[in-house]
Each structure stands twice: as C-alpha cells, then as structure tokens.
Design a protein around this motif. Structure first.
Motif, PDB file in Angstrom:
ATOM      1  N   SER A   1       0.969  -1.099   0.080  1.00 12.69           N
ATOM      2  CA  SER A   1       0.011  -0.076  -0.241  1.00 12.69           C
ATOM      3  C   SER A   1       0.807   1.330  -0.059  1.00 12.69           C
ATOM      4  O   SER A   1       1.742   1.442   0.967  1.00 12.69           O
ATOM      5  CB  SER A   1      -0.870   0.000   1.222  1.00 12.69           C
ATOM      6  OG  SER A   1      -1.850  -0.954   1.024  1.00 12.69           O
ATOM      7  N   VAL A   2       0.764   1.917  -1.161  1.00 15.71           N
ATOM      8  CA  VAL A   2       1.798   3.044  -1.307  1.00 15.71           C
ATOM      9  C   VAL A   2       1.233   4.318  -1.398  1.00 15.71           C
ATOM     10  O   VAL A   2       0.029   4.450  -2.273  1.00 15.71           O
ATOM     11  CB  VAL A   2       2.720   2.651  -2.467  1.00 15.71           C
ATOM     12  CG1 VAL A   2       3.734   3.568  -2.821  1.00 15.71           C
ATOM     13  CG2 VAL A   2       3.213   1.294  -2.469  1.00 15.71           C
ATOM     14  N   ARG A   3       1.869   5.312  -1.113  1.00 24.85           N
ATOM     15  CA  ARG A   3       1.380   6.741  -1.482  1.00 24.85           C
ATOM     16  C   ARG A   3       2.802   7.583  -1.991  1.00 24.85           C
ATOM     17  O   ARG A   3       3.348   7.796  -0.844  1.00 24.85           O
ATOM     18  CB  ARG A   3       0.730   7.465  -0.049  1.00 24.85           C
ATOM     19  CG  ARG A   3       0.131   8.704  -0.559  1.00 24.85           C
ATOM     20  CD  ARG A   3      -0.991   9.209   0.650  1.00 24.85           C
ATOM     21  NE  ARG A   3      -0.330   9.499   1.791  1.00 24.85           N
ATOM     22  CZ  ARG A   3      -0.162   9.311   2.912  1.00 24.85           C
ATOM     23  NH1 ARG A   3      -0.854   8.006   3.257  1.00 24.85           N
ATOM     24  NH2 ARG A   3       0.618   9.677   4.005  1.00 24.85           N
ATOM     25  N   THR A   4       2.501   8.164  -2.892  1.00 23.63           N
ATOM     26  CA  THR A   4       3.397   8.892  -3.527  1.00 23.63           C
ATOM     27  C   THR A   4       2.999  10.434  -3.791  1.00 23.63           C
ATOM     28  O   THR A   4       1.906  10.660  -3.805  1.00 23.63           O
ATOM     29  CB  THR A   4       4.497   8.401  -4.680  1.00 23.63           C
ATOM     30  OG1 THR A   4       3.345   8.541  -5.885  1.00 23.63           O
ATOM     31  CG2 THR A   4       4.402   7.006  -4.567  1.00 23.63           C
ATOM     32  N   PRO A   5       3.998  11.200  -4.265  1.00 27.16           N
ATOM     33  CA  PRO A   5       3.298  12.619  -4.621  1.00 27.16           C
ATOM     34  C   PRO A   5       2.482  12.572  -5.921  1.00 27.16           C
ATOM     35  O   PRO A   5       1.746  13.431  -6.237  1.00 27.16           O
ATOM     36  CB  PRO A   5       4.689  13.217  -5.073  1.00 27.16           C
ATOM     37  CG  PRO A   5       5.759  12.860  -3.941  1.00 27.16           C
ATOM     38  CD  PRO A   5       5.378  11.406  -3.947  1.00 27.16           C
ATOM     39  N   GLU A   6       2.457  11.283  -6.571  1.00 29.45           N
ATOM     40  CA  GLU A   6       1.895  11.117  -7.805  1.00 29.45           C
ATOM     41  C   GLU A   6       0.444  10.349  -7.626  1.00 29.45           C
ATOM     42  O   GLU A   6      -0.297  10.193  -8.540  1.00 29.45           O
ATOM     43  CB  GLU A   6       2.561  10.378  -8.962  1.00 29.45           C
ATOM     44  CG  GLU A   6       3.875  10.873  -9.340  1.00 29.45           C
ATOM     45  CD  GLU A   6       3.572  12.539 -10.297  1.00 29.45           C
ATOM     46  OE1 GLU A   6       2.569  12.237 -10.859  1.00 29.45           O
ATOM     47  OE2 GLU A   6       4.410  13.278  -9.838  1.00 29.45           O
ATOM     48  N   GLY A   7       0.293  10.012  -6.287  1.00 30.67           N
ATOM     49  CA  GLY A   7      -1.010   9.251  -5.975  1.00 30.67           C
ATOM     50  C   GLY A   7      -0.866   8.440  -5.169  1.00 30.67           C
ATOM     51  O   GLY A   7       0.017   8.314  -4.413  1.00 30.67           O
ATOM     52  N   SER A   8      -1.767   7.252  -5.080  1.00 32.13           N
ATOM     53  CA  SER A   8      -1.704   6.237  -4.034  1.00 32.13           C
ATOM     54  C   SER A   8      -2.351   4.951  -4.900  1.00 32.13           C
ATOM     55  O   SER A   8      -3.087   4.854  -5.588  1.00 32.13           O
ATOM     56  CB  SER A   8      -2.461   6.831  -2.734  1.00 32.13           C
ATOM     57  OG  SER A   8      -3.837   6.537  -3.156  1.00 32.13           O
ATOM     58  N   ARG A   9      -1.844   3.834  -4.124  1.00 33.71           N
ATOM     59  CA  ARG A   9      -2.208   2.455  -4.484  1.00 33.71           C
ATOM     60  C   ARG A   9      -2.494   1.514  -3.245  1.00 33.71           C
ATOM     61  O   ARG A   9      -1.537   1.593  -2.710  1.00 33.71           O
ATOM     62  CB  ARG A   9      -1.484   1.876  -5.752  1.00 33.71           C
ATOM     63  CG  ARG A   9      -2.035   0.401  -6.185  1.00 33.71           C
ATOM     64  CD  ARG A   9      -3.171   0.460  -7.120  1.00 33.71           C
ATOM     65  NE  ARG A   9      -2.619   1.521  -8.295  1.00 33.71           N
ATOM     66  CZ  ARG A   9      -2.193   0.666  -9.488  1.00 33.71           C
ATOM     67  NH1 ARG A   9      -1.838  -0.563  -9.334  1.00 33.71           N
ATOM     68  NH2 ARG A   9      -1.846   1.361 -10.430  1.00 33.71           N
ATOM     69  N   ASP A  10      -3.673   0.897  -3.235  1.00 30.25           N
ATOM     70  CA  ASP A  10      -3.773   0.074  -2.039  1.00 30.25           C
ATOM     71  C   ASP A  10      -3.606  -1.559  -2.498  1.00 30.25           C
ATOM     72  O   ASP A  10      -4.264  -1.841  -3.555  1.00 30.25           O
ATOM     73  CB  ASP A  10      -5.123   0.287  -1.331  1.00 30.25           C
ATOM     74  CG  ASP A  10      -5.316  -0.527  -0.204  1.00 30.25           C
ATOM     75  OD1 ASP A  10      -4.611  -0.479   0.600  1.00 30.25           O
ATOM     76  OD2 ASP A  10      -6.552  -0.976   0.089  1.00 30.25           O
ATOM     77  N   ARG A  11      -2.834  -2.152  -1.566  1.00 32.73           N
ATOM     78  CA  ARG A  11      -2.854  -3.416  -1.859  1.00 32.73           C
ATOM     79  C   ARG A  11      -2.173  -3.994  -3.412  1.00 32.73           C
ATOM     80  O   ARG A  11      -2.643  -4.571  -3.963  1.00 32.73           O
ATOM     81  CB  ARG A  11      -3.870  -4.512  -1.635  1.00 32.73           C
ATOM     82  CG  ARG A  11      -4.100  -4.649  -0.134  1.00 32.73           C
ATOM     83  CD  ARG A  11      -5.657  -5.393   0.150  1.00 32.73           C
ATOM     84  NE  ARG A  11      -5.269  -6.816  -0.226  1.00 32.73           N
ATOM     85  CZ  ARG A  11      -4.671  -7.626   0.075  1.00 32.73           C
ATOM     86  NH1 ARG A  11      -3.990  -7.631   1.599  1.00 32.73           N
ATOM     87  NH2 ARG A  11      -4.667  -9.080  -0.395  1.00 32.73           N
ATOM     88  N   ALA A  12      -1.174  -3.155  -3.969  1.00 35.90           N
ATOM     89  CA  ALA A  12      -0.507  -3.315  -5.065  1.00 35.90           C
ATOM     90  C   ALA A  12       0.430  -4.409  -5.116  1.00 35.90           C
ATOM     91  O   ALA A  12       1.053  -4.913  -4.046  1.00 35.90           O
ATOM     92  CB  ALA A  12      -0.055  -2.100  -5.546  1.00 35.90           C
ATOM     93  N   LEU A  13       0.311  -5.400  -6.079  1.00 34.17           N
ATOM     94  CA  LEU A  13       1.547  -6.495  -6.339  1.00 34.17           C
ATOM     95  C   LEU A  13       2.842  -5.923  -5.911  1.00 34.17           C
ATOM     96  O   LEU A  13       3.195  -4.930  -6.837  1.00 34.17           O
ATOM     97  CB  LEU A  13       1.148  -7.100  -7.450  1.00 34.17           C
ATOM     98  CG  LEU A  13       2.030  -8.461  -7.772  1.00 34.17           C
ATOM     99  CD1 LEU A  13       1.519  -9.307  -6.478  1.00 34.17           C
ATOM    100  CD2 LEU A  13       1.691  -8.872  -9.171  1.00 34.17           C
ATOM    101  N   GLY A  14       3.454  -6.453  -4.964  1.00 34.31           N
ATOM    102  CA  GLY A  14       5.021  -6.079  -4.913  1.00 34.31           C
ATOM    103  C   GLY A  14       5.940  -7.266  -4.302  1.00 34.31           C
ATOM    104  O   GLY A  14       5.506  -8.350  -4.605  1.00 34.31           O
TER     105      GLY A  14
END
Length: 324
Positions: free
Chosen positions: A13-26
């Motif tokens: 689950s990532v938040r960056t200045p360009e947006g966010s994504r929850d439970r993205a494959l990593g």
C-alpha cells in the motif's frame, strides 16, 4: 541459461506525490521476475497467503515466469505500507510491515531449480539465503545477493557467511558503508570485495549506479525522467534486468557486466513510471532497445583527440590567465 530468484512476493500500500495504490502487487522476487522475464526465462521461489489473487499468478505465468516454486500457505500475504516524501521521492517512511506467512518462509527448491546456472538471492534473512545455496546440486555459474541494514545490523554472522559465497553483491550506498564500516564508497566496495565477491554493485537511486568489478570501476547515470510515480520496485527491477541479461547472454565478462548494469538501469527506469509492475508488464522489446540506445547516447562523448600536456590550457583560459 536458467535463472532462479528467491525472495518475497507481497502486497504494498503506497502513497507518493503522484497518487496512491492500496494492496498493489509487490515484493522483491515479483519485481525481479517481471523485469527479468523481459529478457529470459526465470523461476521464482516465494510464499503467499490464501488471500493472494489468482490474477496475479496468471500475470506471472503469462510472462513465462515459472511459478512452480510459489508456495501457498494458510494466512495472509506479506504486506508493506509506506509513504514517499513530497520533497524527495527517494525518501520514504514505512507505516506498517506485516510479515504474515512470509515469517514462516522456508524456501525449498525443486530438482530443476537446484540445477540453475544463475541465482539471485533477494533481500531475505541471510540464513535462508544460505539454505538456498546448500540445496544446489552444483556451484551455480554466478550467484548474486541483495541485503539491507536490518540484516547487516541483526544477522551479521550469517550475512558474512553468505557474502563469502557469492559473486555479486547488490547494495545501496548507505548499506555498503554500513556493512564495510567505511564511509568512502570506493574503500567500502573494495573492503567488501576482499571478503569474496568478484563485484559489488552500488545502487545510488537517481544518481545511477557504481559497479566495482575486480579492479575496475564503472559508473552509469540513472535515466533522466520527468516524472517518477512509484520508486518501490526500482532496485529489484534493476537487479532483474541486470541478472536477466547475464542469464540471456551468458556473458559475465567485464564488458558483459557493464552492459548488464545499463540494462538493469533501463528496467529500473521503466518500473518507477507507474505503480507496482504496471509499466514493466506493458513494455515491448523495442521499448527496451530504444531506452538502452538512449542510455548509450546519454553516456557517449567525443574526446576529439584531446591530450592534456604540461602547461596546456584551452585558448579561452590561456587568454584569461594572461590578463590576470
């Protein structure tokens, strides 16, 4: 030639200045496998929980990744969440780490994997990395290792043992300095080489990469991008491109290592252009070739026969010096 990676498969689950994504494959092994699969066949060994989506398995299979070593366990898949700085996208804060089934990971290789030519030991407990090498039928042609400060600080004895048995060691600048106990990065790399690895690959984020290969030093820049969406998998994608090219060509010469560093940088530059592995899964061989060619142009210059001799100054500087 056969390529094996052992490491984590996760949800981020990532938040960056360009947006966010929850439970993205990593996960390190996932990013490595997707990047390497653009160049060669790769076999993945990892563990996931019963919440792992079949669509993600199908994506890996569609790219030719051998997932026969992907273990399924009761429980939840390893989950990491973090936020990247709005000031410097290379800086991130970990908000939560849930090892879940990964805490019980005990990699077991099948007969084909035990005969792999190239092996990448992704960032996991060095005791597990040692266990992987102990299962090999023979000494692989090339073994590469990744690690982090958590293992440098907490599993130093095991890490020392695995470092003595590998050919390439991938670290970032801070990790190299910490492990070697030496701030100067050249002396740090040389000290690590003295422990056994032929080459030390120092990842420097937006500043590129330094490769210390025997007595040779190679420096390559990062590919200039006007936007970085998600840096999470950059290092593992770099390693996937690097090892993928070595396995595809079988060329582990000094020139081959240099080319691998550039291809690794190409794959890392694609990875950061979207969340998870979304950009990596959409690129074509021509995309990779074009960016590789751009890298060559980026780093190429004409010396034009310049020779520096005693008392030499370019005309403009000579005139300025005379006026002073």
């Amino acid at each position: 030639m056969s390529l094996l990676v052992v490491g984590s498969v996760a949800y981020d689950s990532v938040r960056t200045p360009e947006g966010s994504r929850d439970r993205a494959l990593g996960g390190s092994a996932m990013y490595f496998s997707v990047a390497a699969s653009c160049l060669t066949e790769v076999s993945l060994v990892g563990i996931v929980g019963d919440d792992f989506e079949r669509t993600h398995v199908h994506m890996l299979e569609a790219r030719g990744v051998d997932v026969s070593g992907l273990e399924y366990a009761e429980g939840k898949t390893f989950h990491w969440s973090g936020v990247y700085s709005t000031e410097d996208v290379n800086q991130r804060e970990t908000l939560d780490t849930q090892l879940n089934v990964f805490e019980e990971f005990n990699p077991t290789l099948n007969p084909r994997q035990r005969d792999s030519d190239f092996v990448f030991l992704a960032n996991i407990d060095p005791a597990l990395q040692l266990r992987v090498l102990e299962q090999m039928k023979r000494r692989p042609r090339l073994v590469a290792l990744d690690s982090m400060n958590f293992w440098i600080d907490g599993r130093r004895d095991d890490l020392d043992r695995i470092v003595r048995g590998v050919d390439l060691f991938f670290l970032d600048e801070g990790e190299a300095r910490s492990y070697a106990g030496e701030f100067n990065i050249v002396r740090a790399a040389r000290r690590i080489q003295d422990m056994g690895p032929r080459a030390v690959v120092v990842k420097r984020g937006e500043h590129g990469v330094l490769v210390f290969d025997d007595d040779d030093i190679f420096s390559a820049p990062a590919f200039p991008l006007d936007s970085v969406v998600d840096p999470t998998g950059a290092g593992d994608s770099f390693a996937g491109g690097f090892m993928g090219l070595l396995a595809a060509t079988g060329d582990t010469s000094r020139a081959g290592i240099r080319r691998a560093a550039i291809v690794g940088s190409v794959m890392g530059s694609f990875a950061v252009q979207d969340f998870s592995a979304d950009r990596l899964t959409s690129i074509t061989p021509s995309d990779i070739q074009d960016r590789f060619d751009n890298f060559v142009r980026l780093t190429q210059f004409d010396g034009d026969g310049l020779k520096i001799e005693s008392g030499f100054l370019p005309v403009s500087l000579r005139a300025r010096s005379a006026n002073n």
